[in-house]
Design a protein around this motif. Structure first.
Motif, short mmCIF file in Angstrom:
data_model
loop_
_atom_site.label_atom_id
_atom_site.label_comp_id
_atom_site.label_asym_id
_atom_site.label_seq_id
_atom_site.Cartn_x
_atom_site.Cartn_y
_atom_site.Cartn_z
N LEU A 1 -1.86 26.96 -1.31
CA LEU A 1 -2.93 27.73 -0.66
C LEU A 1 -4.00 28.23 -1.63
O LEU A 1 -5.16 28.35 -1.25
N ARG A 2 -3.61 28.54 -2.86
CA ARG A 2 -4.59 29.17 -3.75
C ARG A 2 -5.14 28.22 -4.80
O ARG A 2 -6.25 28.42 -5.30
N VAL A 3 -4.34 27.24 -5.21
CA VAL A 3 -4.82 26.34 -6.27
C VAL A 3 -5.39 25.06 -5.67
O VAL A 3 -6.49 24.64 -6.02
N VAL B 1 3.50 34.67 0.35
CA VAL B 1 3.29 33.27 0.67
C VAL B 1 1.89 32.82 0.29
O VAL B 1 1.68 31.70 -0.15
N HIS C 1 -12.18 26.99 -9.51
CA HIS C 1 -12.79 27.49 -8.29
C HIS C 1 -12.73 29.01 -8.19
O HIS C 1 -13.11 29.56 -7.17
N PRO D 1 -8.28 25.40 -1.87
CA PRO D 1 -9.70 25.72 -2.09
C PRO D 1 -10.43 24.62 -2.85
O PRO D 1 -11.62 24.38 -2.59
N LYS E 1 0.27 25.48 -15.04
CA LYS E 1 -0.22 26.83 -15.34
C LYS E 1 0.19 27.81 -14.24
O LYS E 1 0.72 28.88 -14.51
N ALA E 2 -0.07 27.43 -12.99
CA ALA E 2 0.26 28.32 -11.88
C ALA E 2 1.76 28.63 -11.87
O ALA E 2 2.17 29.76 -11.63
N GLN E 3 2.57 27.62 -12.16
CA GLN E 3 4.01 27.85 -12.18
C GLN E 3 4.41 28.82 -13.28
O GLN E 3 5.28 29.67 -13.09
N ALA F 1 7.99 31.86 -15.02
CA ALA F 1 7.19 32.98 -15.52
C ALA F 1 7.66 33.50 -16.87
O ALA F 1 7.00 34.35 -17.46
N ASN G 1 0.92 38.59 -17.42
CA ASN G 1 2.25 38.83 -16.86
C ASN G 1 3.30 39.07 -17.94
O ASN G 1 4.49 39.12 -17.65
N PHE H 1 0.23 35.71 -8.30
CA PHE H 1 1.31 34.71 -8.35
C PHE H 1 2.62 35.36 -8.79
O PHE H 1 3.70 34.85 -8.51
N LEU I 1 2.74 31.16 -14.24
CA LEU I 1 2.33 32.51 -13.82
C LEU I 1 3.24 33.01 -12.70
O LEU I 1 3.03 34.09 -12.17
N GLY I 2 4.20 32.20 -12.31
CA GLY I 2 5.17 32.64 -11.32
C GLY I 2 4.89 32.17 -9.90
O GLY I 2 5.54 32.62 -8.97
N ALA I 3 3.93 31.27 -9.72
CA ALA I 3 3.53 30.89 -8.37
C ALA I 3 4.61 30.06 -7.68
O ALA I 3 5.25 29.21 -8.30
N SER I 4 4.77 30.29 -6.37
CA SER I 4 5.68 29.49 -5.56
C SER I 4 4.91 28.30 -4.99
O SER I 4 3.69 28.24 -5.10
N PRO J 1 4.17 27.40 -1.79
CA PRO J 1 3.09 27.72 -0.86
C PRO J 1 1.89 28.41 -1.53
O PRO J 1 0.75 28.15 -1.17
N GLN J 2 2.18 29.24 -2.52
CA GLN J 2 1.07 29.89 -3.23
C GLN J 2 0.20 28.85 -3.94
O GLN J 2 -1.03 28.95 -3.93
#
Lengths: 272, 264
Positions: free
Chosen positions: A184-186, B103, B85, A189, A171-173, B71, B155, B98, A175-178, A180-181
């Motif tokens: 750190l974000r998925v 970073v 979370h 936490p 899912k994160a990918q 994307a 997006n 995202f 949405l365009g996540a790299s 490191p993102q």
């Protein structure tokens, strides 16, 4: 009559059943202590609560004649400093190692087998090496605790990382996540509450390594004190110290559990 | 335009898909149906980029698709579709974050304010403006899927992939979700691929229905042949298509759902 596995204590009984073993042990101790002191007032094996109180008053409230310190509090402070720094170092290294090996196959390939083998080395067997390398000071004790529990925390976090549903990473990918993102974000936490759980589980081992290290080479600390007074069979000091260590362990554990529920409500709810 | 050219997928001797060729125009709403294990999910995963074709090619505007998710292609899964979370609002803001290079995946200042406004608008569109600060575990299954859709659409991906998105929902709620999905599709016009077990959903919701099934069978070696597209039908005009179908596929003879997959 229901099957045994279906029988539950009714709610007022529940508390009573929980308290009962403690009360029983206390009564047994008092009876044993009284009987022995009756026969020999100089008996040291099962001191009365009054004797323990006197001993603790001496250690906790009267400055030591040699150093001028309140020994009990000085012992507590130095032991907790060692335990705290050891556990904190282990938690940080374990978190980073676990996150990276769990999330990145390229890091996992070279590190995971090493981690497995290292976690099988009995840390106490390394203690002589630590004393030789780091000397007899604070460092070797902190390093022992850190070495002892880092592999456990790292592997636990690695497992937790890999248990995070793959769908979230996909899912994160989308949405365009790299990378490191995502880390750190998925992932990070969601690992924090699991890190606190891992620390709770490893505190027992942490105490073990702390007391072992203090027993062998230290000039203060809770473990040092009980091993020191063992020579005089001073059960009136040893027993309260053991009770104090147990209380501290209990307080840490329940504080961390409460912290986890407070900070990460979604974790306790089995967040989906 | 999305094109599959003689696509095959096999794991060792187990052929899952064979000879799949397909052209889909920008803005179509394609529904994929078929029995369990017929390869429709595998096809969706190849579109998503988490599986690669064993043979053949998958092209987007005549270029091979990237073999990892990106994307261009949004996804809504049946479950685990949102970040547990983060609050509802943060889930959508994170989707915007995202999209930005950076970073940490956090937004600050002006960009954070902008993303918050966009996220709130999006959430209002899917009917979640009352739940901005709730966590996913506090939401019902339907609300959680609304959130997942909002996240996937914010997006504005060219392709939207839906993997049985309403499979775990109650029938009444499913109907609401269908209406929402139609609305959003009309508004954003992504090319949609939706895998579903619910044949009514397949007929009603899309503009084009693909039925996946085995083209040939060997009873002694059920794994030897893979599935392909056995029917490729324009749908969406109620009543017009149904009567032209072979009896086995006609709506009234169908159970509402094919054997449901277990979900927890």
């Amino acid at each position: 009559m229901k099957r045994l596995i279906n029988l539950k204590p009714a709610s007022p009984w529940h508390l009573l059943l929980a308290v009962l073993p403690f009360a029983l042990l206390l009564v047994l101790y008092l009876l044993g202590s009284d009987a022995r002191l009756e026969a020999n007032p100089a008996d040291k094996l099962l001191p009365s609560f009054a004797q323990m109180g006197d001993a603790m008053e001496r250690l906790a409230l009267e400055p030591s004649k040699r150093s001028g310190e309140l020994l009990f509090w000085a012992d507590t402070a130095s032991s907790l400093t060692r335990l705290g720094s050891g556990v904190a170092i282990a938690a940080m290294i374990g978190l980073v190692l676990g996150l990276l090996t769990g999330a990145l196959p390229l890091v996992k390939a070279p590190l995971a087998p090493l981690l497995t083998v290292v976690s099988l080395v009995p840390p106490l067997a390394l203690l002589p090496i630590l004393f030789i390398v780091f000397g007899l000071g604070e460092l070797s004790k902190v390093v022992l605790i850190a070495i002892g529990i880092t592999p456990f925390i790292a592997r636990d976090i690695q497992r937790s990382t890999m248990e995070i549903p793959q769908e979230q990473l996909v899912k994160a990918q989308t949405l365009g996540a790299s990378t490191p993102q995502i880390l750190l974000r998925v992932l990070l936490p969601q690992l924090m509450p699991r890190l606190i759980d891992a620390v709770r589980l490893s505190l027992g081992a942490g105490w073990l390594f702390l007391i072992a290290a203090e027993a062998i080479a230290a000039t203060d600390g809770l473990g040092y004190r009980i091993f020191l007074v063992r020579r005089y069979m001073a059960m009136d000091v040893i027993l309260p110290y053991v009770a104090w260590i147990t209380l501290l362990a209990f307080v840490f554990d329940s504080t961390l559990a409460r912290l986890n529920r407070r900070l990460f409500p979604w974790h306790a709810q089995g967040g989906r | 335009m999305i094109e599959a050219r003689n696509l095959w997928k096999h794991y060792g001797d187990n052929v899952v898909l064979e000879r799949v060729s397909l052209k889909v125009q920008e803005g179509e709403f394609v529904t994929l149906v078929g029995t369990s294990g017929c390869g429709k999910s595998t096809f969706l995963k190849m579109l998503l980029g988490t599986e690669t074709p064993s043979r053949g090619a998958l092209l987007l505007d005549d270029q091979p698709m990237r073999d990892e998710p990106d994307a261009d292609r949004g996804i809504v899964f049946q479950q685990y579709a949102v970040f547990p979370h983060m609050s509802v609002l943060d889930n959508v803001i994170a989707a915007r974050a995202f999209h930005n290079p950076g970073v940490t995946g956090y937004l600050f200042g002006q960009r954070h304010r902008l993303a918050t406004t966009e996220a709130k608008n999006m959430l209002e569109r899917v009917g979640l403006s009352q739940a901005l600060h709730q966590y996913p575990h506090e939401l019902s299954g339907g609300m959680r899927q609304r959130l997942a859709i909002a996240q996937a659409l914010i997006n504005k991906p060219r392709i939207l992939l839906l993997d049985e998105p309403f499979g775990a929902l109650d029938p009444g709620i499913r109907t609401d979700m269908h209406a929402l999905m139609r609305d959003l599709w009309n508004q954003y016009k992504p090319t949609v691929f939706m895998v579903t077990h619910d044949l009514r959903e397949g007929f009603y919701l899309g503009t084009r229905l693909l039925v996946f099934d085995k083209l040939r069978q060997d009873p002694h070696a059920p794994q030897a042949y893979g599935a392909g597209i056995t029917y490729d039908l324009p749908v969406g005009q109620p009543g017009s298509i149904e009567s032209t179908l072979p009896p086995a596929l006609q709506l009234k003879s169908l159970p509402q759902t094919l054997p449901a997959v277990a979900f927890s």
